[in-house]
Scaffold this active site. Structure first.
Site, PDB file in Angstrom:
ATOM      1  N   LYS A 107      85.719  90.822  19.882  1.00 45.45           N
ATOM      2  CA  LYS A 107      86.211  91.475  21.009  1.00 45.45           C
ATOM      3  C   LYS A 107      87.811  91.348  20.980  1.00 45.45           C
ATOM      4  CE  LYS A 107      82.910  92.112  24.824  1.00 45.45           C
ATOM      5  NZ  LYS A 107      82.400  92.085  25.861  1.00 45.45           N
TER       6      LYS A 107
ATOM      7  N   ASP B  67      84.462  97.380  30.107  1.00 41.15           N
ATOM      8  CA  ASP B  67      83.720  96.331  30.932  1.00 41.15           C
ATOM      9  C   ASP B  67      84.361  96.231  32.530  1.00 41.15           C
ATOM     10  OD1 ASP B  67      81.913  95.359  29.131  1.00 41.15           O
ATOM     11  OD2 ASP B  67      83.385  93.782  28.373  1.00 41.15           O
TER      12      ASP B  67
HETATM   13  P1  NAP Z   1      82.835  83.480  26.607  1.00 44.29           P
HETATM   14  O1  NAP Z   1      83.774  84.433  26.224  1.00 44.29           O
HETATM   15  O2  NAP Z   1      82.189  82.801  25.517  1.00 44.29           O
HETATM   16  O3  NAP Z   1      83.222  82.789  27.893  1.00 44.29           O
HETATM   17  C1  NAP Z   1      82.416  81.872  28.248  1.00 44.29           C
HETATM   18  C2  NAP Z   1      82.947  81.095  29.620  1.00 44.29           C
HETATM   19  O4  NAP Z   1      81.915  80.333  30.204  1.00 44.29           O
HETATM   20  C3  NAP Z   1      84.175  80.339  29.636  1.00 44.29           C
HETATM   21  O5  NAP Z   1      85.014  80.449  30.693  1.00 44.29           O
HETATM   22  C4  NAP Z   1      83.762  79.068  29.296  1.00 44.29           C
HETATM   23  O6  NAP Z   1      84.663  78.221  29.712  1.00 44.29           O
HETATM   24  C5  NAP Z   1      82.493  79.130  30.468  1.00 44.29           C
HETATM   25  N1  NAP Z   1      81.349  78.173  29.891  1.00 44.29           N
HETATM   26  C6  NAP Z   1      80.480  78.369  28.880  1.00 44.29           C
HETATM   27  N2  NAP Z   1      79.777  77.190  29.107  1.00 44.29           N
HETATM   28  C7  NAP Z   1      80.074  76.515  30.113  1.00 44.29           C
HETATM   29  C8  NAP Z   1      79.679  75.308  30.577  1.00 44.29           C
HETATM   30  N3  NAP Z   1      78.614  74.686  30.192  1.00 44.29           N
HETATM   31  N4  NAP Z   1      79.974  74.554  31.650  1.00 44.29           N
HETATM   32  C9  NAP Z   1      81.221  75.219  32.232  1.00 44.29           C
HETATM   33  N5  NAP Z   1      81.839  76.526  31.806  1.00 44.29           N
HETATM   34  C10 NAP Z   1      81.135  77.091  30.474  1.00 44.29           C
HETATM   35  O7  NAP Z   1      81.562  84.539  27.090  1.00 44.29           O
HETATM   36  P2  NAP Z   1      81.609  85.661  27.664  1.00 44.29           P
HETATM   37  O8  NAP Z   1      81.489  87.044  27.113  1.00 44.29           O
HETATM   38  O9  NAP Z   1      82.686  85.765  28.861  1.00 44.29           O
HETATM   39  O10 NAP Z   1      80.106  85.454  28.845  1.00 44.29           O
HETATM   40  C11 NAP Z   1      80.271  84.771  29.929  1.00 44.29           C
HETATM   41  C12 NAP Z   1      78.736  85.396  30.885  1.00 44.29           C
HETATM   42  O11 NAP Z   1      79.190  86.714  31.312  1.00 44.29           O
HETATM   43  C13 NAP Z   1      77.529  85.068  30.055  1.00 44.29           C
HETATM   44  O12 NAP Z   1      76.658  85.087  30.771  1.00 44.29           O
HETATM   45  C14 NAP Z   1      77.343  86.596  29.487  1.00 44.29           C
HETATM   46  O13 NAP Z   1      75.917  86.997  29.400  1.00 44.29           O
HETATM   47  C15 NAP Z   1      77.670  87.369  30.814  1.00 44.29           C
HETATM   48  N6  NAP Z   1      78.417  88.642  30.252  1.00 44.29           N
HETATM   49  C16 NAP Z   1      77.818  89.832  31.077  1.00 44.29           C
HETATM   50  C17 NAP Z   1      78.251  91.036  31.025  1.00 44.29           C
HETATM   51  C18 NAP Z   1      77.754  92.219  31.658  1.00 44.29           C
HETATM   52  O14 NAP Z   1      77.973  93.373  31.364  1.00 44.29           O
HETATM   53  N7  NAP Z   1      77.032  91.870  32.543  1.00 44.29           N
HETATM   54  C19 NAP Z   1      79.196  91.113  29.988  1.00 44.29           C
HETATM   55  C20 NAP Z   1      79.715  90.501  29.191  1.00 44.29           C
HETATM   56  C21 NAP Z   1      79.261  89.077  29.570  1.00 44.29           C
HETATM   57  P3  NAP Z   1      85.612  77.344  28.680  1.00 44.29           P
HETATM   58  O15 NAP Z   1      86.866  78.256  28.730  1.00 44.29           O
HETATM   59  O16 NAP Z   1      85.914  76.117  29.144  1.00 44.29           O
HETATM   60  O17 NAP Z   1      84.756  77.244  27.200  1.00 44.29           O
END
Ligand code: NAP
Length: 290
Positions: free
Chosen positions: A71, A107
């Site tokens: 992205k 988004d």
């Molecule tokens: P990402 O870019 O990989 O970011 C992950 C985020 O979660 C970061 O802030 C990371 O913190 C944190 N994180 C991951 N594992 C963790 C842990 N064990 N403990 C604490 N913090 C943790 O992923 P993303 O795309 O933002 O996705 C995040 C969530 O949103 C997922 O559940 C995904 O399925 C959901 N999502 C939903 C939609 C929708 O349309 N509903 C769209 C996109 C994503 P750090 O910075 O410390 O690594």
């Protein structure tokens, strides 16, 4: 003999892509409206991303969705960005305008519209507590700030990411934003929030018994939103519901960002009810099979 209109292709470009609901959602919508479009997923390695994007032009695709991990890295390969995509620094949708590739971030719209349509909740003038500063967290933070949200508190495990995001929100928007390292906890901050959002994958399938460190018992009035949509109700959302709070999961954001992409590619309003049903059916079968 009557000539069939040429089929237009929309690609999903990510790595991996097998887990995505987007092909099911979009193809159901294309079929329902009788438009000659087809949506198909391509697993593109990071080192092949530039070639993958060139392929959109070369093959005359109508556009694309971009997902993890591309992205942010896709931006240098595009010809222009929408204001939102530029601010967020991430693109999830591409429109091909006669070989000119325009990057958008739907988004942002998806999050806002989900709250509006599902709970009639407006972000303007509100206080939001956001857990997570990854791709989804960034889109939610800017969605809030651009909708004239008043105050934003961001918690994140990694300091640098959280600080960077809060700084950008303060510099580029009128919203007041503060970053708090998550080990400091949310007590004294979460009580009077209007909306609390979980944007980290804690509680997502298959580890559905986990819950992010959000003290639901201290929330007085906030709408609680979890961006996770599998399971349909995370432990966080269950606890919030049991406390009498309004809740919303991530399926609405997913569907409404797709609906905006659909509108951009086809020029038509998306059949969102049908898209919800297609996604729910697919999730049901995936969970049954696993
Ligand atoms: P990402 O870019 O990989 O970011 C992950 C985020 O979660 C970061 O802030 C990371 O913190 C944190 N994180 C991951 N594992 C963790 C842990 N064990 N403990 C604490 N913090 C943790 O992923 P993303 O795309 O933002 O996705 C995040 C969530 O949103 C997922 O559940 C995904 O399925 C959901 N999502 C939903 C939609 C929708 O349309 N509903 C769209 C996109 C994503 P750090 O910075 O410390 O690594």
């Amino acid at each position: 003999m009557e000539k069939m209109p040429e089929e237009k292709i929309v690609a999903l470009i990510g790595y991996p892509v097998g887990h995505s609901l987007s092909p099911v959602i979009h193809n159901a919508a294309f079929k329902n409206l009788g438009v000659n479009f087809h949506y198909t997923a391509f697993a593109v390695l990071p080192e092949e991303l530039e070639n993958g994007i060139k392929g959109i032009r070369a093959m005359g695709f109508a556009g694309a969705n971009i997902t993890i991990p591309h992205k942010e890295r896709v931006i240098p390969f595009l010809d222009a960005l929408s204001d939102e995509a530029h601010l967020i620094g991430a693109v999830n949708t591409i429109k091909n305008e006669n070989g000119r590739l325009i990057g958008l971030n739907t988004d942002c719209i998806g999050f806002r519209r989900s709250l509006k349509e599902r709970l009639n909740f407006e972000l303007s003038g509100k206080k939001m507590v956001l857990f997570g500063a990854g791709g989804a967290g960034k889109a939610v933070a800017f969605s809030f700030a651009l909708a004239e949200g008043k105050e934003l508190i961001i918690f994140n495990r990694t300091l640098k990411e959280g600080e960077k995001l809060a700084d950008k929100i303060n510099r580029c928007t009128k919203c007041t934003c503060q970053f708090v390292p998550w080990e400091k906890g949310m007590m004294g901050i979460i009580e009077d929030a209007d909306i609390v959002v979980n944007a980290v994958p804690i509680g997502m399938f298959p580890k559905i018994e986990e819950m992010p460190p959000i003290p639901v018992e201290s929330i007085r009035k906030a709408v609680v939103c979890d961006l996770i949509y599998n399971p349909e109700e995370t432990v966080l959302l269950r606890k919030a519901r049991e406390k009498g709070l309004q809740t919303v999961n991530g399926l609405g954001m997913l569907i409404y960002q797709a609906a905006e992409g659909f509108r951009v590619w086809t020029g038509m309003e998306a059949p969102v009810k049908l898209m919800f049903e297609a996604a729910q059916k697919k999730l049901y079968f995936w969970n049954k099979l696993s």
